[in-house]
Structures are given as structure tokens and as C-alpha cells.
Scaffold this motif. Structure first.
Motif, PDB file in Angstrom:
ATOM      1  N   PHE A  42      -0.138   3.460 -14.674  1.00 14.65           N
ATOM      2  CA  PHE A  42      -0.039   3.587 -13.008  1.00 14.65           C
ATOM      3  C   PHE A  42       0.932   2.791 -12.345  1.00 14.65           C
ATOM      4  CE2 PHE A  42      -3.037   0.105 -13.248  1.00 14.65           C
ATOM      5  CZ  PHE A  42      -2.541  -0.658 -12.157  1.00 14.65           C
ATOM      6  N   LYS A  43       1.400   3.579 -11.195  1.00  9.91           N
ATOM      7  CA  LYS A  43       2.420   2.744 -10.322  1.00  9.91           C
ATOM      8  C   LYS A  43       1.545   2.872  -9.117  1.00  9.91           C
ATOM      9  CE  LYS A  43       6.580   3.699  -7.628  1.00  9.91           C
ATOM     10  NZ  LYS A  43       7.716   4.785  -7.303  1.00  9.91           N
ATOM     11  N   GLN A  44       1.321   1.764  -8.369  1.00 10.36           N
ATOM     12  CA  GLN A  44       0.571   1.709  -7.310  1.00 10.36           C
ATOM     13  C   GLN A  44       1.364   1.405  -6.021  1.00 10.36           C
ATOM     14  OE1 GLN A  44      -3.347  -0.522  -7.288  1.00 10.36           O
ATOM     15  NE2 GLN A  44      -2.893  -1.629  -5.293  1.00 10.36           N
ATOM     16  N   THR A  45       1.301   2.053  -5.192  1.00 11.35           N
ATOM     17  CA  THR A  45       1.957   1.695  -3.852  1.00 11.35           C
ATOM     18  C   THR A  45       1.140   1.258  -2.762  1.00 11.35           C
ATOM     19  OG1 THR A  45       3.718   3.487  -4.479  1.00 11.35           O
ATOM     20  CG2 THR A  45       3.755   2.510  -1.997  1.00 11.35           C
ATOM     21  N   PHE A 163      -9.709   1.260   7.416  1.00 10.15           N
ATOM     22  CA  PHE A 163      -8.871   1.153   8.310  1.00 10.15           C
ATOM     23  C   PHE A 163      -7.907   2.196   8.488  1.00 10.15           C
ATOM     24  CE2 PHE A 163     -10.534  -3.039   7.198  1.00 10.15           C
ATOM     25  CZ  PHE A 163     -11.295  -3.405   8.140  1.00 10.15           C
ATOM     26  N   GLY A 164      -7.966   3.155   7.679  1.00  5.09           N
ATOM     27  CA  GLY A 164      -6.625   4.144   7.401  1.00  5.09           C
ATOM     28  C   GLY A 164      -5.709   3.760   6.803  1.00  5.09           C
ATOM     29  N   GLU A 165      -5.736   2.581   6.080  1.00  5.65           N
ATOM     30  CA  GLU A 165      -4.518   2.221   5.321  1.00  5.65           C
ATOM     31  C   GLU A 165      -4.560   2.650   3.985  1.00  5.65           C
ATOM     32  OE1 GLU A 165      -4.322  -2.343   7.067  1.00  5.65           O
ATOM     33  OE2 GLU A 165      -5.622  -2.060   5.364  1.00  5.65           O
ATOM     34  N   LYS A 166      -3.401   3.399   3.490  1.00  4.59           N
ATOM     35  CA  LYS A 166      -3.394   4.293   2.245  1.00  4.59           C
ATOM     36  C   LYS A 166      -2.773   3.395   0.999  1.00  4.59           C
ATOM     37  CE  LYS A 166       0.202   7.276   1.685  1.00  4.59           C
ATOM     38  NZ  LYS A 166       0.942   8.378   1.546  1.00  4.59           N
ATOM     39  N   THR A 167      -3.501   3.583  -0.106  1.00  3.11           N
ATOM     40  CA  THR A 167      -2.772   3.127  -1.254  1.00  3.11           C
ATOM     41  C   THR A 167      -2.848   4.222  -2.260  1.00  3.11           C
ATOM     42  OG1 THR A 167      -4.145   0.951  -0.982  1.00  3.11           O
ATOM     43  CG2 THR A 167      -3.286   1.645  -3.313  1.00  3.11           C
ATOM     44  N   SER A 168      -1.623   4.297  -3.004  1.00  2.00           N
ATOM     45  CA  SER A 168      -1.405   5.515  -3.780  1.00  2.00           C
ATOM     46  C   SER A 168      -1.365   4.976  -5.209  1.00  2.00           C
ATOM     47  CB  SER A 168      -0.201   6.160  -3.335  1.00  2.00           C
ATOM     48  OG  SER A 168      -0.105   6.566  -2.154  1.00  2.00           O
ATOM     49  N   LEU A 169      -1.836   5.631  -6.088  1.00  2.00           N
ATOM     50  CA  LEU A 169      -1.677   5.332  -7.497  1.00  2.00           C
ATOM     51  C   LEU A 169      -1.375   6.593  -8.327  1.00  2.00           C
ATOM     52  CD1 LEU A 169      -4.194   3.305  -6.959  1.00  2.00           C
ATOM     53  CD2 LEU A 169      -4.260   3.249  -9.389  1.00  2.00           C
ATOM     54  N   GLU A 170      -0.138   6.815  -8.908  1.00  2.00           N
ATOM     55  CA  GLU A 170       0.553   7.605  -9.707  1.00  2.00           C
ATOM     56  C   GLU A 170       0.358   7.402 -11.183  1.00  2.00           C
ATOM     57  OE1 GLU A 170       4.685   8.702  -8.501  1.00  2.00           O
ATOM     58  OE2 GLU A 170       4.334   7.598  -6.797  1.00  2.00           O
ATOM     59  N   PHE A 171      -0.305   8.567 -11.899  1.00  2.00           N
ATOM     60  CA  PHE A 171      -0.638   8.339 -13.348  1.00  2.00           C
ATOM     61  C   PHE A 171       0.212   8.738 -13.996  1.00  2.00           C
ATOM     62  CE2 PHE A 171      -4.451   8.219 -10.659  1.00  2.00           C
ATOM     63  CZ  PHE A 171      -4.906   7.144 -10.723  1.00  2.00           C
TER      64      PHE A 171
END
Length: 194
Positions: A42-45, A163-171
Motif C-alpha cells: 500500500f501507499k498511504q497519503t 474532523f474531516g481529515e482524509k487518509t488515502s490508501l492505494e493497494f
């Protein structure tokens, strides 16, 4: 008569679109439920723009492990908790999983419409399903799942915290229905080494 025909056309168009959306949701849900275990990278942003990489392991029901490259801490889930653990799986910190969307995604038989309000969005190459809690509490976390339009494979998810903060994970490099050692999900509660 013209108004009636326009109304009829609009009604048929809406009905077709809802049926198509339902079929996409049902197909992706069935595809996800056919998976008992999976592993990959995964790549986590993170919400601050920082990027991390690592490996992940999922074993339904309830268990997942995210190992971050260059970090000693790992994220491990169980039925009731999201744990931060060290390299030897001793608990550093734990948080109740509560109604976090991961709680439902890691069930043996996911029923999206039972647990979530759904919003479907489509592009040429993928479609996404936004999942928010049915109780309508806007302070709860929500998740958007992105699927490949052809293979119906999960490619990415965006998690929004309270809090509306986004964390993205690309697999990537996903392998499914494999044997994963139970040691990956072991949790130790008393660290006497440190």
C-alpha cells in the motif's frame, strides 16, 4: 402529452440508473465477500500530504495488519480494537474500533446497505462508493471505496476521520485467498523486554 412523455422518460432513466448502481454495489459486495484473506502493498497519503509505504494483510473476520516501511510501529485490528503495536506485537496503544467503517469491511459477509448510507460515483475507469453511518451522525468516520470498473477489484480507499481529515490508501500487488500465518495477528499485552 409532452409533459407526460418527458416525465415517463425521466422516470425510466432514473429507474435504469438506480438499477445499474444497485448492480454495481451488489457485484462489488459479492466480489469482496468472496475474499477470505488478502495481502499486498500500500501507499498511504496522510491528511498533511506525507506519504508512507508498506505491506498489508487481511484475514476475515476482523483481523488486519499494516506494516509501514521504516517505522517500528504497526497497525493491527481485532474485533473490538485498533492497536498500535511494536515490531514484536506488544501493544503501544489501543483505540476502540466502535463504528469505524473497517469494523464492517472486515466482516465475513459484508452487507453495505445494512450498515451504511451509500453514494455511488462513476468515472470511465473506476467507480466509488461512499459509505457513511446510517444513524446520520456527521461526527463519525466515513470511507470511500474505489473499484476498478472492469475487474471490480478494490484499488483504493479514503478514510475521513471525525474532523474531516482524509487518509488515502492505494493497494497494489494484491493476492487473495492465501494462507497467512496466525503470527501476523498475534497481540502481546505485557512488554517485559523494554
Amino acid at each position: 402529452m409532452t409533459k407526460f412523455l418527458l416525465f415517463l422518460f425521466f422516470f425510466i432513466f432514473l429507474k435504469f440508473n438506480f438499477a445499474f448502481a444497485d448492480s454495481l454495489i451488489n457485484l462489488s459486495e459479492a466480489n469482496w465477500n468472496d475474499i477470505d484473506s488478502m495481502a499486498g502493498q500500500f501507499k498511504q497519503t496522510n491528511h498533511d500530504g506525507s506519504i508512507q509505504y508498506g505491506n498489508f494483510y487481511i484475514q476475515k473476520p476482523h483481523r488486519s495488519l499494516f506494516e509501514y516501511k521504516g517505522q517500528k510501529e504497526k497497525v493491527l485490528t481485532s474485533k473490538f480494537f485498533l492497536h498500535i503495536v511494536n515490531q514484536k506485537h506488544f501493544i503501544i496503544d489501543s483505540y476502540p474500533i466502535g463504528n469505524n467503517p473497517l469494523k464492517y469491511l472486515l466482516l465475513d459477509n459484508l452487507d453495505l446497505q445494512k450498515h451504511f448510507d451509500l453514494v455511488l460515483d462513476e468515472t470511465k475507469n473506476e467507480f466509488s462508493i461512499n459509505l457513511s453511518q446510517k444513524n446520520g451522525n456527521n461526527n463519525l468516520e466515513e470511507i470511500t471505496l474505489y473499484f476498478n470498473r472492469v475487474s471490480l477489484e478494490l484499488e483504493k480507499w479514503d478514510i475521513f476521520n471525525e474532523f474531516g481529515e482524509k487518509t488515502s490508501l492505494e493497494f497494489t500487488n494484491i493476492i487473495k485467498n492465501i494462507s497467512i500465518s496466525a503470527d501476523k495477528f498475534v497481540i502481546h499485552y505485557n512488554n517485559t523486554d523494554e
